[in-house]
Scaffold this motif. Sequence first.
Motif: not given
Length: 158
Positions: A97, A55-56, A63, A101, A59, A99
Amino acid sequence: MPNRPPLSRRSVLAAGGGVIVVTGTAAACGSVPGATTSGAEPTAPSSAADADLVEEVGRAIADAAGRARATAGVAGLRPLARPFVRLHAAHLDKLGWTGTTSTPDVGAADGARGALLTAERRLQAKLARAAGDARSGALAQVLASMAAAVAQQLAVAG
């Protein structure tokens, strides 16, 4: 023969970086040969710690991808930024992943180029550290390969 202490996983990963750089882009986006025999996804986290790490890292890659996309919109920087956009998309796909952005304001071309390259160097270092922190050997290999792929693209970018 001198008696040497055993090497840590971090030392081996750091020393192996030169070998990984040669095949980084292809390896980061491909499967990890022999990583698993159960048919499970080789990058599937083996523990809660690895899930947090994925997850880290996801992310951080997202980014960087947002910055690269924004930089690709700056006159004259598209050839520099597009390879990073493609590389990060492949890495996010490999990690699974999904998530969100953000797309930062990158400003003028002179500052945007430097900011992109600085962000990519930071991401490369983060991926290398994450490879050393991964509990799963297969995940460590994938993250090390991703770090090498970013380093390789940085070398091409100059």
